[in-house]
Structure formats: C-alpha cells, structure tokens
Design an enzyme around this catalytic site. Structure first.
Site, short mmCIF file in Angstrom:
data_model
loop_
_atom_site.label_atom_id
_atom_site.label_comp_id
_atom_site.label_asym_id
_atom_site.label_seq_id
_atom_site.Cartn_x
_atom_site.Cartn_y
_atom_site.Cartn_z
N TYR B 130 -3.72 2.31 -9.68
CA TYR B 130 -2.98 3.36 -9.00
C TYR B 130 -1.51 2.95 -8.88
O TYR B 130 -1.21 1.86 -8.41
CB TYR B 130 -3.55 3.61 -7.60
CG TYR B 130 -2.98 4.87 -7.01
CD1 TYR B 130 -3.61 6.10 -7.21
CD2 TYR B 130 -1.78 4.85 -6.31
CE1 TYR B 130 -3.06 7.27 -6.72
CE2 TYR B 130 -1.23 6.02 -5.82
CZ TYR B 130 -1.87 7.23 -6.02
OH TYR B 130 -1.31 8.39 -5.55
N ASN B 214 -0.75 5.22 -0.49
CA ASN B 214 -0.61 5.65 0.90
C ASN B 214 -1.98 5.65 1.60
O ASN B 214 -2.97 5.18 1.06
CB ASN B 214 0.05 7.04 0.96
CG ASN B 214 -0.79 8.11 0.24
OD1 ASN B 214 -1.99 7.93 0.03
ND2 ASN B 214 -0.16 9.20 -0.12
N SER B 237 3.30 -5.21 5.16
CA SER B 237 3.72 -6.51 4.65
C SER B 237 4.21 -7.43 5.77
O SER B 237 4.62 -6.97 6.83
CB SER B 237 4.84 -6.26 3.65
OG SER B 237 5.03 -7.33 2.81
N GLN B 259 11.52 -8.57 3.91
CA GLN B 259 10.26 -7.91 4.27
C GLN B 259 10.53 -6.66 5.08
O GLN B 259 9.89 -5.62 4.87
CB GLN B 259 9.36 -8.83 5.11
CG GLN B 259 8.57 -9.83 4.31
CD GLN B 259 7.83 -9.17 3.17
OE1 GLN B 259 7.00 -8.31 3.38
NE2 GLN B 259 8.15 -9.57 1.94
N HIS B 262 11.02 -3.19 3.53
CA HIS B 262 9.92 -2.48 2.86
C HIS B 262 9.48 -1.26 3.64
O HIS B 262 9.26 -0.19 3.07
CB HIS B 262 8.71 -3.41 2.70
CG HIS B 262 8.72 -4.18 1.42
ND1 HIS B 262 8.72 -3.58 0.20
CD2 HIS B 262 8.72 -5.52 1.19
CE1 HIS B 262 8.73 -4.52 -0.75
NE2 HIS B 262 8.74 -5.71 -0.18
N GLU B 327 0.88 -12.96 5.15
CA GLU B 327 0.90 -12.69 3.71
C GLU B 327 1.81 -13.69 2.99
O GLU B 327 1.44 -14.27 1.97
CB GLU B 327 1.41 -11.26 3.50
CG GLU B 327 1.38 -10.79 2.07
CD GLU B 327 2.04 -9.41 1.93
OE1 GLU B 327 2.68 -8.93 2.90
OE2 GLU B 327 1.92 -8.82 0.85
N HIS B 328 3.05 -13.87 3.51
CA HIS B 328 4.02 -14.81 2.92
C HIS B 328 4.47 -15.81 3.98
O HIS B 328 4.81 -15.41 5.09
CB HIS B 328 5.28 -14.07 2.45
CG HIS B 328 5.02 -12.89 1.57
ND1 HIS B 328 5.07 -11.58 2.04
CD2 HIS B 328 4.74 -12.81 0.25
CE1 HIS B 328 4.83 -10.75 1.03
NE2 HIS B 328 4.62 -11.46 -0.06
N ASP B 361 8.05 -12.20 -5.41
CA ASP B 361 7.80 -10.77 -5.58
C ASP B 361 7.98 -10.33 -7.02
O ASP B 361 7.34 -9.39 -7.47
CB ASP B 361 8.78 -9.94 -4.72
CG ASP B 361 8.35 -9.88 -3.28
OD1 ASP B 361 7.18 -10.17 -2.99
OD2 ASP B 361 9.20 -9.55 -2.42
N GLU B 415 -44.01 -16.26 1.65
CA GLU B 415 -43.24 -15.06 1.96
C GLU B 415 -44.07 -13.79 1.79
O GLU B 415 -43.54 -12.69 1.97
CB GLU B 415 -41.98 -15.00 1.07
CG GLU B 415 -40.94 -16.05 1.45
CD GLU B 415 -39.59 -15.84 0.75
OE1 GLU B 415 -39.51 -14.97 -0.14
OE2 GLU B 415 -38.64 -16.55 1.13
N HIS B 420 -44.87 -12.23 -7.20
CA HIS B 420 -43.92 -13.29 -7.55
C HIS B 420 -44.70 -14.55 -7.94
O HIS B 420 -44.40 -15.18 -8.96
CB HIS B 420 -43.00 -13.61 -6.36
CG HIS B 420 -41.91 -12.61 -6.14
ND1 HIS B 420 -42.15 -11.31 -5.77
CD2 HIS B 420 -40.56 -12.72 -6.23
CE1 HIS B 420 -41.00 -10.67 -5.63
NE2 HIS B 420 -40.02 -11.51 -5.92
#
Lengths: 430, 430
Positions: B130, B214, B237, B259, B262, B327-328, B361, B415, B420
């Site tokens: 996307y 989004n 972010s 950051q 953004h 994140e960073h 980035d 079991e 089995h």
C-alpha cells in the site's frame, strides 16, 4: 468423504470449492470478547474473579485458588508413570534440540564507506501461554509452546489455564515442570488473555501470547494483536497424504484418521495416482473406525471433509498441494525429496513411508503449532523467532556520513521534510 | 513540551503516564471498514469503481484509469533530476545490500538416531504494497517495502495507491521503477487492501500486504490479518535521543524536529544528564521552528508530546529507554556501544554523534518501517522474513521411527488420541 478425479469435467470447480471452504465456526463472539477485554482492563483481578466463577465454576479466593505452584507441578511430575516420564522427557529434549538450532545470528559489519550496520536479536521479557482446560489440554502442546520460549531466552514464562470446578490435568502440570514454566494461573478464556496482555495486580503483563484455545480465546488474541505479539490464529487441523500405489492402505488410513480424530472440522485428504489404493484406503478407514475410541469425531470429520483425489500422474500433486497449502503433508512415494522440491506451500512436510505425521506431533523435534486454513502460503510454524525481536543499528563515522549524507538530504528535501535534511546538514557543515 | 527530572517526587507517576499514552487517533472506523471489505469480497471490481469515485474522485474506466504502466514509471524515472536519480539509486542499492544480508539459511541435518530434520524458507508467491496518496506518498517508503520483498524473491509485487482526481506522484513512480514493482493499481483505502487480500477479476489476490496508510487502511489490514499476512500495524512515530553534556544542541534540536515534523501525534524525547544542554536544546528548537517550512506540524507535536527528562546519571537512561521501547533511539555519548549493550527494547538504534536518525530513514540500508507505540518490546522492523515463510520437514528412517516411535505412542495414548498411536504402531508392527 468426497472422491474427485482430475479427469472429471468439473474437477477444477469442485477442487476450488474445497480450497475456499474455511470450515471455521462462524459463531460471532466479537462483541462478547470486546466486553470481556474491556472489563479486565478496567477492573483487573475483580473481573477475573467474576468470569472464573461464571464460566469455570471456580472461585478465586486463596493463593491456591489463583495459582498452581511449582511444587504442585513437580509433585505431578514425580508421580508420573516411569514410561510416560521417559516419553515426556525424550520429547522435551528433542524439541529443545531442534529449536536451539533455530536461534538467529546477530549481524554486525562495516561496509566499504565505513558505516557500521547490523541487527541484534533479543528475547522478549515475558511470554504468556494459553493452555486449554478439559479434553484439549495436551501436555505436548505445552511443551511445543513453552520450550521455544525458554530456548529463546524468555525469563518469565506464564501459563494461564482454566480449571473447571478446580480440576487440573496432572500430565499438563508435569509438562510445565519439565519445560520450566515460571508462573501458572488458574484463569482461562478471553479474560485470561486480557490479563496477560494488560496485566492486573496479580498477573503482570507479558509481551507475547501464544497457545491454542476456543473461539473466545482466538478472538481475544486477534483483538489484542498489537497490544501484545501473538502467534498465528489457528483454524481446524489438516493433513494431506500424497501416495503412490506401493503403499500399505492401513498406514494411510491411520494417518488420515489421526487428523480426523482431533475435531469434526478437521480435514484429511489423500492424493494418489492409484484407483486401487484409493479404494483400499477407504475400506481400511471404515474398518479402523469400527474399533477406534475416537470414532465418533473421526467419522464426522471424514464424512464431512474427507477427500480423495485421483490424479493421472503424481506430477500433478505438487500444484494441487500448493493450492491446499496444508498444515501437514505426507509424501509416501519412493523419492519424496523430488516431490518436496516441487512444492512451495505447506506447514510441515513428512518425507517417506516411515514418517507418520503423529511422530511430528509429539517427538521428532519440529514444532507442531503450524499454519492452518491455507495460511502456509504466508505463515510459518511456531519458532524461537516468535519469542524474540530484532533491533537494527547504524553507527556512522564522520566520513561515512559525509559520503552518503548529501544524497539523504536531497531525498528529504524532495519529500518535503526539511528537518530531516537539516539534521544531516548541520553535521556536514560543522 | 514537558520537562521531568528523575529527582521529582512524582517522576515515576508522570513518566508512567507518558509511557501509557497511546497518542493514537481513536476514530472508530471498524464498522465502515468491515462494510467496505465485505462489498469488495462480494462485488469485486464494481465495488472498487464505486469507492474510487466516492473517496478519490477518480473514475475507473479505461485500462489507464485502472493501472499505472511500467512504461509510465520508467518515463518518470528518466525524467528525474540527475542528482535525485543518483540519490534514489544509492538508497536502493544500500537497502538491497542490507536486506540481502538478512536472507535466512535453510537447515537440513540428520541427528544421532538417523532422523533427518530441517526447515526450508521460500518467498511468498505475491506481495501487495500500500502506498498512500497525497502528502504522505514517500518514495523512500516504497523502496523500504518493495526492496525487501524483491530480495526475498517475491515474483509478483503489486502496488496499490489512490490517485485523487487522477493525480500521481512522479517520485513514487520512479521509485517503483527502481524497485522493480510488477503491477501498480490506482486504487486506495480499505477497498484496495480488500482487493489485495480477496482478489478481484482485475487484481489477483496476494499473500502478504505491507505498507503505511491512514486509519482505514490500518484497520483493513487488522481485520484481514489471517486472510493475508501483514506487517505490524503502525502508530505515530517516535524518537528518543540520549545525550551527554558534550553535544551541539542544534544537532539534537534538528533530530527531535525530524520526528516532530511527520505528524502532530509524533513524539520526540530527550534524556540527558545536563541541565544546560536541556535548556540549550529547548532554545535551539524554538529557533529552528522559526524558519522550518514544516514548523506548524513540528510545533504541534513538540508542544503536545515533546519531553525532556533530566537524569542524575546516564546510567539511568537504558532502563527509561526500555520502558519507552521507542521506534528510534539515538545515543549521542562517547561510548554509545556501552549504553546499547544495556538496552533491550528499541526499533532501531543510532550510535554516536554522527548518526542522525534521518540517515536511517533514507539511505543507511536498514529498514525504516519499525515498531512504534512500545511494540519494540515484541516486534521487529520490516525485513525479508515478512515476505517469506518456513516449512519444517521430517524424514524418519525405519530405525529412527523404531527408536522414538514407542515414546510417541505412549504420549498419544495418554492424550486420548488412539489414531495417532495407531499410525505409528502399524509401522512398527509390520
């Protein structure tokens, strides 16, 4: 059971319908689960007390009502029949060994411009494992979920399990002892998953939740995905056996039934180039069903979802197998590797006539938590990676930044992000 | 901006509140998205036509309305300014090189009982990416998502992107050319994700969907998780800068603003042991905001979510950083490796004073798609693994089955799964 031949004029249409059939219960628990998750987030332990009373007829009052102690697990282990003790230990050791082999390597290198780059893997701090109560409480599932977490290095491994009317399963407790489970709580259902994800006063939150469960548990994991990490949501089990004429029909019948006995929604499929084998396997299944203690479930599954596909040549099998992308695929042919090389999508593959799928369920070593419902197209079985995460890192020398900084500035400007450009430019223009 | 000192009596309470703050928009799109997904599944291309008209004012009629051709992407690439062309190619080459280094190794070994075990990695057949339209259409995002897919070996890489009133972004088209995108469709929103997951007459389904979007796109991915594989749902972010007194405040100001620019929901945090640096960085941010083209967004983010934490010693920083699991994380100290060794949770770490986050980035090589909102506790950045899946395999010799089969039979019987047990027993008693 349905019998299809690739030579049938409408084969493709019928096969496509089988591939699309989801077999999953469409009980809509979304709203109920959302309510339960919200109650546990808001009211914590008080909500757990209420739900345990309501759903499991179990009153959470004393410490022993809440927790199963390490001593209790150890006692269950020591009370095991020696042969079962040995079998569980062999399984644990082989699972551990296979998963140790899975541990990822860190990377750390410096490239030609002098930029150090790499990635570091670490375990999550804490993992939660859901263990169903009642009939589906399998010690093998506990080992298959808990051992990869411990091999990954997870320090705090928490089991949640419903104990209807207070009842526990001694085999599961023994398995918890062997696997080194750190905490074991007597709570189940969506409320237990919520406690693991959000944390309560008693049960501290974890980072990853794995393990099988009913529709409520599966939906809780789905809704909490992102709040915690989860393993793939599992659907009904599947086996596909690809077999030539040179097979013992009894063996194949047992293999197909070993999936069918799990649940009426399980699916067992045989692809063969032999009309005779197909007929013999069908007969052998009918015969085996007469004496199987799980015949009711197995018959329901085989009648509703069982499938035999007769192909003109086994060369057609890999393409059909890829469309099914089955959880388990057995290759009962002379040269199973040649078929495997042509296949792309399967959870786990069992090569040769002496590798029944059940050996993988219990003891071979690879994980038995595998993608179902055609998800092997994109998903993998449970592994140590599900209990770890990777941090990438960058260490730029002055010279390395000078070498590629100007290109990054151009890209940042083209994307309309001037502070990105500035953060590099101030270092180049010092 | 909020200023906290670890010596504040209520520091822990305030810091905990910041850690818990999700900053995510709580617009409830769940029901709308469910409707859109269902419409696309039921009515396919006809639903795409209607939604594209309604949401993007774009009429899907001719082939050119539906698709952006490879020739169009190539033309956009050839029309690029030479410096930008070179920058994009450098970025692509470095991203490719880093991700090639990530390719997992297959395993295939035979253990001491003669059982062959292993795991085989393969790419998914098809991946969908996307790409947002409008302001957030970043060529760098296209490279960061598309190149790992191609390095993984994905044969069919499909981009979906809304083209409001038919408009496209030439930089994104050029990046698609460089990355080797195979198909590019002019559809966006939840309906595009549905088309990728379910398939329509025109757009064949894919196995994995990645890429930013989004709230509708993110919710569509969440709802389709399990129908297809997805990358982690991303939130706003974050950057955390850990800095000693010996730093240029302008550099840190630019990093924090990179950051903040953004989105107003982005978060920039400085942890330092220097009161003086904290004050100077605050001043430098105010100064930089006066001339920054993105000042409005950056100021909104810094005012609402900006944070400076003054610690008594930087020894306190790793524990605080782990709670944020940002994140960073930039480590602007003399010995960044020593700090990094003490940290456990971060998406990506930038070591030393010459490694601004923006270099990661765009151009350093590691992926810029990283876990946000404290998900670095359990999640990792995008990698080739997101476009691959692993099939385990087992090949038991007659002798290997004889060695461990009896233990598996015991477990199966314990079991309550007799088929089995039977599937192994019939092979042992032949």
């Amino acid at each position: 059971m349905q019998l299809l031949r690739t030579t049938d004029p409408d084969f493709d249409k019928k096969f496509r319908r089988i591939v699309r059939d989801r077999r999953e219960s469409d009980v809509d628990v979304q709203r109920d689960v959302a309510t339960i998750l919200n109650e546990v987030r808001e009211r914590g332990d008080a909500a757990l007390v209420e739900y345990s009373m309501r759903f499991d007829d179990h009153r959470l009052t004393t410490e022993d009502d809440w927790r199963i102690s390490a001593e209790t697990c150890k006692a269950a282990y020591e009370a095991l029949d020696p042969a079962l003790n040995s079998a569980l230990n062999t399984a644990a050791q082989r699972i551990r060994s296979y998963h140790e082999n899975q541990l990822p390597a860190d990377r750390d290198y410096t490239d030609h411009i002098g930029m150090r780059l790499g990635a570091r893997w670490l375990p999550v701090d804490a993992a939660g494992l859901y263990v169903p109560g009642g009939r589906a409480a399998y010690p093998s599932s506990l080992l298959m979920n808990a051992i990869p977490a411990k091999v990954a290095g997870v320090e705090r491994l928490v089991v949640v399990t419903p104990t209807p009317k207070g009842q526990t399963n001694p085999l599961v407790l023994a398995a918890a002892h062997i696997a080194g489970v750190d905490e074991m709580w007597r709570v189940g259902g969506a409320q237990a998953v919520a406690a693991l994800a959000y944390g309560t006063d008693r049960i501290k939150r974890v980072d990853v939740v794995t393990g099988p469960g009913n529709a409520w548990v599966a939906e809780a994991k789905r809704q909490l995905y992102g709040v915690v990490g989860i393993d793939m949501v599992a659907g009904p089990s599947e086996i596909l056996v690809i077999a030539d004429a040179n097979n013992n029909p009894e063996w194949i019948a047992a293999d197909l039934l070993s999936q069918a006995e799990h649940d009426p929604t399980s699916q067992s499929i045989l692809i063969t180039d032999s009309e005779a084998l197909a007929r013999q396997v069908g007969d052998a299944i009918d015969l085996a069903l007469m004496k199987l203690a799980t015949a009711k479930t197995a018959k329901a599954s085989w009648d509703a979802h069982g499938l035999i596909v007769i192909v003109e040549s086994l060369d057609q099998a890999p393409a059909l197998s890829d469309r099914l992308a089955a959880e388990h695929v057995e290759l009962m042919v002379d040269d199973p590797q040649a078929l495997f090389d042509q296949m792309r999508h399967a959870g786990s593959v069992f090569l040769g006539r002496h590798t029944p799928e059940a050996v993988g369920d219990y003891i071979a070593g690879p994980n038995h938590v595998l993608p179902t419902g055609r998800r092997a197209r994109f998903a993998s079985g449970l592994s140590v990676l599900d209990f770890m995460k990777r941090t990438s890192f960058i260490d730029a020398s002055d010279a390395a930044l000078a070498a590629i900084g100007p290109a990054a500035i151009r890209l940042a400007e083209a994307e309309g992000l001037p502070a990105h450009a500035l953060s590099i430019a101030v270092r180049l223009n010092k």
